[in-house]
Design a protein around this motif. Structure first.
Motif, PDB file in Angstrom:
ATOM      1  N   PHE A 118       0.837  -1.153  -0.002  1.00  0.00           N
ATOM      2  CA  PHE A 118       0.048  -0.165  -0.090  1.00  0.00           C
ATOM      3  C   PHE A 118       0.771   1.125  -0.012  1.00  0.00           C
ATOM      4  CE2 PHE A 118      -2.550  -3.336   1.923  1.00  0.00           C
ATOM      5  CZ  PHE A 118      -3.736  -3.183   1.136  1.00  0.00           C
ATOM      6  N   TYR A 119       1.590   1.482  -1.207  1.00  0.00           N
ATOM      7  CA  TYR A 119       2.360   2.616  -1.107  1.00  0.00           C
ATOM      8  C   TYR A 119       1.723   4.032  -0.908  1.00  0.00           C
ATOM      9  CZ  TYR A 119       5.299  -0.948  -3.728  1.00  0.00           C
ATOM     10  OH  TYR A 119       5.776  -1.836  -4.100  1.00  0.00           O
ATOM     11  N   SER A 120       2.385   4.824  -0.283  1.00  0.00           N
ATOM     12  CA  SER A 120       1.614   6.278   0.111  1.00  0.00           C
ATOM     13  C   SER A 120       1.215   6.918  -1.028  1.00  0.00           C
ATOM     14  CB  SER A 120       2.650   6.822   0.796  1.00  0.00           C
ATOM     15  OG  SER A 120       4.063   7.044   0.348  1.00  0.00           O
ATOM     16  N   PRO A 121       0.137   7.483  -1.127  1.00  0.00           N
ATOM     17  CA  PRO A 121      -0.370   8.349  -2.000  1.00  0.00           C
ATOM     18  C   PRO A 121       0.693   9.401  -2.400  1.00  0.00           C
ATOM     19  CG  PRO A 121      -2.022   7.730  -0.874  1.00  0.00           C
ATOM     20  CD  PRO A 121      -0.988   7.259   0.063  1.00  0.00           C
ATOM     21  N   GLY A 122       0.884   9.853  -3.694  1.00  0.00           N
ATOM     22  CA  GLY A 122       1.767  11.157  -3.979  1.00  0.00           C
ATOM     23  C   GLY A 122       2.542  10.758  -5.352  1.00  0.00           C
ATOM     24  N   ASP A 132       3.335  -0.418 -18.602  1.00  0.00           N
ATOM     25  CA  ASP A 132       2.296  -0.592 -19.840  1.00  0.00           C
ATOM     26  C   ASP A 132       1.233  -1.515 -19.133  1.00  0.00           C
ATOM     27  OD1 ASP A 132       3.662   0.737 -21.876  1.00  0.00           O
ATOM     28  OD2 ASP A 132       5.210  -0.538 -21.544  1.00  0.00           O
ATOM     29  N   ARG A 133       1.625  -2.314 -18.090  1.00  0.00           N
ATOM     30  CA  ARG A 133       0.779  -3.220 -17.242  1.00  0.00           C
ATOM     31  C   ARG A 133       1.169  -2.960 -15.474  1.00  0.00           C
ATOM     32  NH1 ARG A 133      -1.234  -3.026 -21.461  1.00  0.00           N
ATOM     33  NH2 ARG A 133      -2.035  -4.824 -22.630  1.00  0.00           N
ATOM     34  N   VAL A 134       0.093  -2.762 -14.799  1.00  0.00           N
ATOM     35  CA  VAL A 134       0.397  -2.631 -13.297  1.00  0.00           C
ATOM     36  C   VAL A 134      -0.169  -3.789 -12.779  1.00  0.00           C
ATOM     37  CG1 VAL A 134      -0.037  -1.326 -11.528  1.00  0.00           C
ATOM     38  CG2 VAL A 134       0.327  -0.221 -13.752  1.00  0.00           C
ATOM     39  N   ILE A 135       0.712  -4.844 -12.129  1.00  0.00           N
ATOM     40  CA  ILE A 135       0.352  -5.922 -11.470  1.00  0.00           C
ATOM     41  C   ILE A 135       0.085  -5.738 -10.074  1.00  0.00           C
ATOM     42  CG2 ILE A 135       1.019  -8.103 -10.601  1.00  0.00           C
ATOM     43  CD1 ILE A 135       2.662  -8.508 -13.105  1.00  0.00           C
ATOM     44  N   ALA A 136      -1.365  -5.832  -9.443  1.00  0.00           N
ATOM     45  CA  ALA A 136      -1.599  -5.836  -8.119  1.00  0.00           C
ATOM     46  C   ALA A 136      -1.584  -7.177  -7.533  1.00  0.00           C
ATOM     47  CB  ALA A 136      -3.004  -5.050  -8.045  1.00  0.00           C
ATOM     48  N   SER A 142      -5.828  -3.450  -5.654  1.00  0.00           N
ATOM     49  CA  SER A 142      -6.082  -3.317  -7.116  1.00  0.00           C
ATOM     50  C   SER A 142      -7.256  -1.928  -6.788  1.00  0.00           C
ATOM     51  CB  SER A 142      -6.978  -4.097  -7.757  1.00  0.00           C
ATOM     52  OG  SER A 142      -7.664  -3.543  -9.008  1.00  0.00           O
ATOM     53  N   ALA A 143      -8.092  -2.219  -5.664  1.00  0.00           N
ATOM     54  CA  ALA A 143      -8.938  -1.026  -5.212  1.00  0.00           C
ATOM     55  C   ALA A 143      -8.030   0.291  -4.800  1.00  0.00           C
ATOM     56  CB  ALA A 143      -9.985  -1.689  -4.184  1.00  0.00           C
ATOM     57  N   TYR A 144      -7.050  -0.204  -4.094  1.00  0.00           N
ATOM     58  CA  TYR A 144      -6.254   1.084  -3.669  1.00  0.00           C
ATOM     59  C   TYR A 144      -5.500   1.900  -4.604  1.00  0.00           C
ATOM     60  CZ  TYR A 144      -2.521   3.156  -0.452  1.00  0.00           C
ATOM     61  OH  TYR A 144      -1.821   4.313  -0.066  1.00  0.00           O
TER      62      TYR A 144
END
Length: 368
Positions: A118-122, A132-136, A142-144
């Motif tokens: 859960f990386y800090s927003p910013g 190009d693809r983001v793996i959750a 994914s919801a985060y």
């Protein structure tokens, strides 16, 4: 043959590092060329012994000086004819992204990023959304991403749960007699005849060791024959917290009822001998590998219902789910199981290493 480069800060220990080795193995099994770049570490020899090439670069240092690596990395990518780069941490991601931005689109390899936490927003963390693809690693992650990084197109996100190898954590595994005898010699004599309740995890406040003490206190006050095991290493900066937990154990008179085992390389055997394994993280975990390993072994797990662990439990062993930060409910559940019969998880359905590797290779193929 495609050349795939994985980049991460180091190869010492941990879930990110283990996942990198697992994918390096899968890349080679698929007939592709596997490269890994990191600051090095104890796992690097194993990686190379399995056939991948490792390149030791200081890509994990949180310093503006790390940007000096951008041009050399761009040259490296060209020389090695890299077709796809997979980054698993923010500092390496910034270095890789800047290197790729300096290349013509026709030469630029595909970029995959993995959100392992859960990386800090910013802005700093937003780099992990630029693949190009983001793996959750879980639906929770994914919801985060969608909540805190709305600029990331949802069609780029792929949920791929981390997985365990059922052959490495076989259902019903029983340690050898020599191991069992040696293990019980390290515990108080009465532990041999008691139900072992185990909390694995590094020693840090959010992992819930203080909640575990409350669980054990409640069970002992009910005159139940249990013995607690705290398994996990303590970093130097967490030693004050360890002292706090030990003080709590002493004040509650639980010194003979809880054993502090430290960092262990035989956690599989310890969990296999346990009546129940607990996951009491007070904050949601991105995934939670240890609880899944215990379920793979067929051991009952009691876990707080949030984050990636909550997803596992809902799919595999709902009987062990309790609301977050309610240790008294964990004690109630264990008490009920001791007085009756503890349910056993079914054989692993989903969440396997093969599935994780296959789904990640599918992402690579989408881009290649």
């Amino acid at each position: 043959m495609a050349t795939i480069l994985q980049v991460l800060p180091a190869l010492e220990s941990g879930g990110v590092e283990r996942g990198t080795l697992e994918m390096a193995r899968a890349i080679q099994d698929a007939g592709e060329r596997s490269l890994v770049m990191s600051g090095g570490g104890s796992m690097a020899p194993s990686l190379e012994a399995e056939g991948s090439q490792h390149f030791t670069w200081p890509v994990g240092k949180k310093s503006l000086r790390s940007l000096r690596l951008v041009r050399p990395l761009r040259n490296f990518i060209r020389e090695q004819e890299v077709d796809l780069v997979h980054v698993r941490s923010r500092v390496p991601a910034w270095i890789v992204w800047r290197a790729l931005q300096g290349m013509p689109r026709t030469e630029r390899p595909a970029l995959v990023t993995t959100f392992h936490g859960f990386y800090s927003p910013g802005r700093y963390s937003s780099i992990m959304t630029r693949g190009d693809r983001v793996i959750a690693v879980s639906t929770s992650i994914s919801a985060y991403i969608q909540k805190h990084f709305p600029a990331c197109p949802t069609e780029r996100i792929r949920v791929i749960h981390r997985g365990v190898d059922p052959s490495e954590f076989p259902y019903g595994h029983k340690p050898g007699d020599d191991w069992i005898e040696g293990f019980f010699q390290t515990l108080p004599a009465h532990a041999r005849d008691r139900a072992l309740i185990t909390l694995p995890g590094r020693i840090t406040r959010w992992k819930g060791q203080l909640d575990f003490v409350k669980v054990m206190d409640s069970l002992i006050k009910r005159n139940l024959h249990v013995h607690g095991l705290v398994v996990g290493g303590t970093e130097r900066r967490r030693q004050r917290y360890e002292a706090e937990v030990r003080q709590e154990i002493q004040e509650r008179g639980l010194e003979s009822h809880i054993s502090w085992l430290g960092q262990r390389s035989d956690l599989r055997e310890i969990m296999a001998m346990s009546f129940a394994v607990l996951s009491l993280s007070r904050e949601p975990e991105a995934f939670g590998r240890v609880s899944l390993e215990a379920l793979s072994l067929g051991r009952p797990v009691i876990a707080y219902d949030h984050g990636g662990v909550g997803e596992q439990m809902a799919a595999l062993f709902g009987e062990g789910t309790i609301p977050p930060c309610r240790p008294e409910l964990a004690a109630d559940r264990i008490s009920d199981w001791l007085k009756g019969s503890a349910p056993r998880p079914a054989h692993l359905r989903g969440f396997t290493l093969d599935e994780m590797q296959g789904q990640t290779l599918d992402v690579y193929r989408e881009l290649l």
